[in-house]
Design an enzyme around this catalytic site. Structure first.
Site, mmCIF file in Angstrom:
data_model
loop_
_atom_site.group_PDB
_atom_site.id
_atom_site.type_symbol
_atom_site.label_atom_id
_atom_site.label_comp_id
_atom_site.label_asym_id
_atom_site.label_seq_id
_atom_site.Cartn_x
_atom_site.Cartn_y
_atom_site.Cartn_z
ATOM 1 N N GLY A 27 0.814 -1.279 -0.040
ATOM 2 C CA GLY A 27 0.008 -0.127 0.213
ATOM 3 C C GLY A 27 0.975 1.206 0.191
ATOM 4 N N GLY B 121 1.748 2.447 5.466
ATOM 5 C CA GLY B 121 3.050 1.729 6.177
ATOM 6 C C GLY B 121 3.504 1.870 7.239
ATOM 7 N N GLU C 41 5.604 -3.412 1.029
ATOM 8 C CA GLU C 41 5.688 -3.203 -0.429
ATOM 9 C C GLU C 41 4.983 -1.786 -0.634
ATOM 10 O OE1 GLU C 41 7.429 -4.722 -2.347
ATOM 11 O OE2 GLU C 41 8.228 -6.573 -0.947
ATOM 12 N N CYS D 134 2.094 0.981 -8.175
ATOM 13 C CA CYS D 134 3.342 1.403 -7.735
ATOM 14 C C CYS D 134 4.475 1.177 -8.545
ATOM 15 C CB CYS D 134 3.535 0.492 -6.606
ATOM 16 S SG CYS D 134 3.642 -1.267 -6.812
#
Length: 399
Positions: free
Chosen positions: A107, A112, A129, A167
């Site tokens: 996310g 995070g 990640e 991402c």
């Protein structure tokens, strides 16, 4: 899963060493909304293969996929060992209050930090990640046909699968100033070839995930200095939550569009006097998840690999590295930490335990005091597998 043998110093003869992989225990997996099936099942496969039990929390922003996983997984996997928990942010908060043996999160950096803070209370290891502003460097040393292929790959990655909502999508392009007009013309032509004169009506482009993200993207390009840099696109359709593929030329570097991950169909082009300046430009910003570079210059490739830091580097293509399970996938710095895919997923969800076994004889007396010059030399030669030096020492030929 097989034990790995370890080479032990002669000093400990007779002995054996091995490393075995054991499960971490009960793991918690948070999946993201942009690839809700893959980003759920990929880490889950790693957790199961390593022998763990797992709780999977799909994203509430992809409710259809979340429901599918919650309904389908129990039919095929042991529901006593693998559970899918649906719900919003409040459910995620309640899950984070529990003690886990591992947390795997995909996310944004903002969330995070919340996950990592919660994990710290129980000293729980985490894999984050996250993402970041992934640059694409376009060198002009290639032939015109290769440049066209590079542009097709940039357009396909930026606007193809999910309109930049990935991402690993290209966040901005670095190019020499003299080549920028040619690049913009090629980008416009390729966008037209892929999505037609009205991308809004194309079945090959997706919408923005929700109103919140649509408004976030709107705010990025409605800033006056940024709006002035738009050279293609820029139209927004609020009712449909659709934003046209948009190209920006040299927006202000301190604007939010150049400091925050875009995660949308907006592509800034940043011009440089010389393409080698891209190394300094990238190093002046947080470490990206991946660097894409289109170049045939081998010395420039080496410079990018050795003088920049990123989760990975891909030359002459975009996004395809995610599909290669023999390569680890993960970030560094603000783009996250930890890795997975293929055997790396197994390693991420395993603890490697060292096992050493010794016999009782012969006993190496030089390890015990009182020490003297002979004992210390003996220990050094035995530890370093220096058989010749050890023999000379024992024969009294070496002092």
């Amino acid at each position: 899963m097989a034990p790995k043998k370890g080479r032990l110093p002669l000093l400990f003869f007779p002995s054996s060493g091995e490393v075995i992989s054991e499960p971490l225990g009960v793991v918690l997996i948070f999946a993201s909304w942009n690839f809700p099936i893959a980003l759920s099942l990929d880490p889950l496969i790693g957790a199961i293969s390593a022998g763990n039990t797992a709780v999977l929390k799909p994203s509430e922003l992809a409710p259809a996929c979340s429901s599918f996983l919650a309904d389908t997984i129990p039919h095929y996997l042991d529901c006593r060992a693998i559970k899918v928990v649906s719900g919003g942010a409040d459910v995620g908060d309640r899950l984070l209050q529990q003690k886990w043996d591992k947390i795997f999160f995909t996310g944004s950096p903002r969330v995070g930090r919340i996950v990592m803070s919660a994990a710290a209370r129980h000293l729980t290891p985490v894999t984050l990640e996250l993402g970041g502003k992934c640059p694409t460097i376009l060198d002009t040393l290639s032939s015109p046909s290769e440049i066209k292929i590079a542009v097709k790959r940039i357009v396909g990655a930026k606007w193809g699968p999910c309109s930049g909502q990935a991402c690993i999508s290209t966040d901005y392009v670095l190019v020499e100033r003299k080549f920028a007009p040619t690049l913009i013309d090629l980008l416009k032509l390729t966008i037209k070839n892929f999505y037609g004169d009205e991308p809004r009506n194309s079945k090959n482009m997706c919408k923005i995930i929700n109103k919140h993200h649509f408004e976030r993207l709107r705010n990025l390009i409605e800033e006056p200095a940024v709006a002035a840099s738009i050279v293609h696109g820029g139209s927004l359709h609020e009712k449909e939550q659709f934003i046209e593929p948009s190209i920006l030329l040299d927006p202000p570097l301190d604007a939010e569009i150049m400091t925050e991950e875009i995660f949308g169909p907006l592509l800034p082009i940043i011009t440089l006097n010389n393409i080698r300046e891209s190394v300094e430009f990238i190093n002046s910003r947080p470490k990206p998840l991946v660097i894409y570079a289109f170049t045939k210059d081998e010395s420039f490739k080496r410079q990018l690999v050795l003088e920049t830091s990123s989760g990975g580097v891909t030359f002459n293509d975009t996004m395809v590295q995610f599909l290669c399970d023999d390569l680890p996938f993960g970030g560094v710095g603000q783009s996250g930490f930890g890795r997975y895919h293929g055997k790396y997923s197994f390693e991420t969800f395993s603890h490697e335990k060292a096992i050493m076994t010794r016999g009782f004889f012969p006993e190496i007396e030089p390890r015990y005091p009182p020490w003297n010059r002979f004992k210390l030399r003996f220990i050094r030669h035995a530890y370093e597998f220096d058989y010749f030096g050890l023999l000379l020492l024992l024969l009294g030929l070496k002092k």
